[in-house]
Scaffold this motif. Structure first.
Motif, mmCIF file in Angstrom:
data_model
loop_
_atom_site.group_PDB
_atom_site.id
_atom_site.type_symbol
_atom_site.label_atom_id
_atom_site.label_comp_id
_atom_site.label_asym_id
_atom_site.label_seq_id
_atom_site.Cartn_x
_atom_site.Cartn_y
_atom_site.Cartn_z
ATOM 1 N N TRP A 1 -3.083 -2.274 -4.860
ATOM 2 C CA TRP A 1 -2.226 -3.460 -4.745
ATOM 3 C C TRP A 1 -0.881 -3.073 -4.132
ATOM 4 O O TRP A 1 -0.378 -3.745 -3.230
ATOM 5 N N LEU A 2 -0.312 -1.964 -4.610
ATOM 6 C CA LEU A 2 0.971 -1.506 -4.093
ATOM 7 C C LEU A 2 0.882 -1.134 -2.611
ATOM 8 O O LEU A 2 1.770 -1.466 -1.820
ATOM 9 N N LEU A 3 -0.205 -0.458 -2.236
ATOM 10 C CA LEU A 3 -0.401 -0.108 -0.826
ATOM 11 C C LEU A 3 -0.525 -1.367 0.031
ATOM 12 O O LEU A 3 0.022 -1.435 1.140
ATOM 13 N N GLN B 1 6.156 13.460 2.806
ATOM 14 C CA GLN B 1 5.147 13.577 1.751
ATOM 15 C C GLN B 1 4.286 12.323 1.690
ATOM 16 O O GLN B 1 3.060 12.406 1.600
ATOM 17 N N LEU B 2 4.921 11.145 1.734
ATOM 18 C CA LEU B 2 4.175 9.892 1.702
ATOM 19 C C LEU B 2 3.219 9.798 2.887
ATOM 20 O O LEU B 2 2.047 9.448 2.721
ATOM 21 N N THR B 3 3.713 10.121 4.068
ATOM 22 C CA THR B 3 2.871 10.050 5.258
ATOM 23 C C THR B 3 1.672 10.983 5.129
ATOM 24 O O THR B 3 0.538 10.602 5.444
ATOM 25 N N GLY B 4 1.900 12.180 4.630
ATOM 26 C CA GLY B 4 0.797 13.116 4.420
ATOM 27 C C GLY B 4 -0.228 12.596 3.421
ATOM 28 O O GLY B 4 -1.439 12.704 3.642
ATOM 29 N N MET B 5 0.254 12.013 2.335
ATOM 30 C CA MET B 5 -0.664 11.475 1.327
ATOM 31 C C MET B 5 -1.438 10.282 1.883
ATOM 32 O O MET B 5 -2.641 10.139 1.624
ATOM 33 N N LEU B 6 -0.773 9.437 2.640
ATOM 34 C CA LEU B 6 -1.467 8.279 3.233
ATOM 35 C C LEU B 6 -2.538 8.739 4.212
ATOM 36 O O LEU B 6 -3.623 8.143 4.264
ATOM 37 N N ARG B 7 -2.252 9.782 4.980
ATOM 38 C CA ARG B 7 -3.280 10.326 5.885
ATOM 39 C C ARG B 7 -4.489 10.813 5.092
ATOM 40 O O ARG B 7 -5.626 10.578 5.487
#
Length: 146
Positions: free
Chosen positions: A15-17, A132-138
């Motif tokens: 939901w947050l994404l 960090q967020l970009t890496g986790m989203l990838r």
């Protein structure tokens, strides 16, 4: 009521994404609109730049756009003199798409606008948190870096 409704739903990463993605799309769409550009037009221009000359069918697969929708986007881009379609040098039975100098200039402005919109989206995060967020989203989206 002191607590936001639907706490179980609002605590789900999905939901947050979705909320973050919707906000990001809105910010980028608004920034692109200032250049008289729409999201799919920007995506296709960027892919053409990266892949050109690219067969129309390969372009559609690369951006995961239905062939009928791609034709409409390419018609718009060609009508605005941002791309050209010509016989594919590898297979003259197919069309290959390339960026025009005008398309390259517009794409540069759109990329700058999209970066600014993403900076606004991530304004609450430090540079390290953004990375960090970009890496986790990838990782969770199955999208390779690069």
């Amino acid at each position: 009521m002191s607590e936001a409704p639907l706490p179980a739903i609002r605590s789900l990463p999905s939901w947050l994404l979705g909320r973050a993605a919707a906000r990001g799309r809105a910010l980028v769409a608004e920034a692109l609109a200032a250049e008289d550009m729409r999201m799919w037009h920007h995506v296709v221009l960027s892919a053409v730049r990266d892949l050109a000359p690219v067969a129309q069918a390969d372009l559609g697969r690369a951006v995961r756009l239905d062939p009928k929708d791609l034709v409409g986007v390419l018609d718009d881009l060609q009508g605005a003199r941002l791309v050209v379609r010509a016989p594919d040098p590898k297979d003259r039975r197919k069309n290959a798409v390339s960026l025009t100098p005008r398309g390259a200039r517009l794409l540069e402005r759109c990329e700058k606008a999209a970066r600014a919109a993403n900076d606004e989206l991530l304004a609450e995060l430090s540079p390290a948190e953004r990375e960090q967020l970009t890496g986790m989203l990838r990782r969770i989206s199955g999208t390779a870096a690069g």
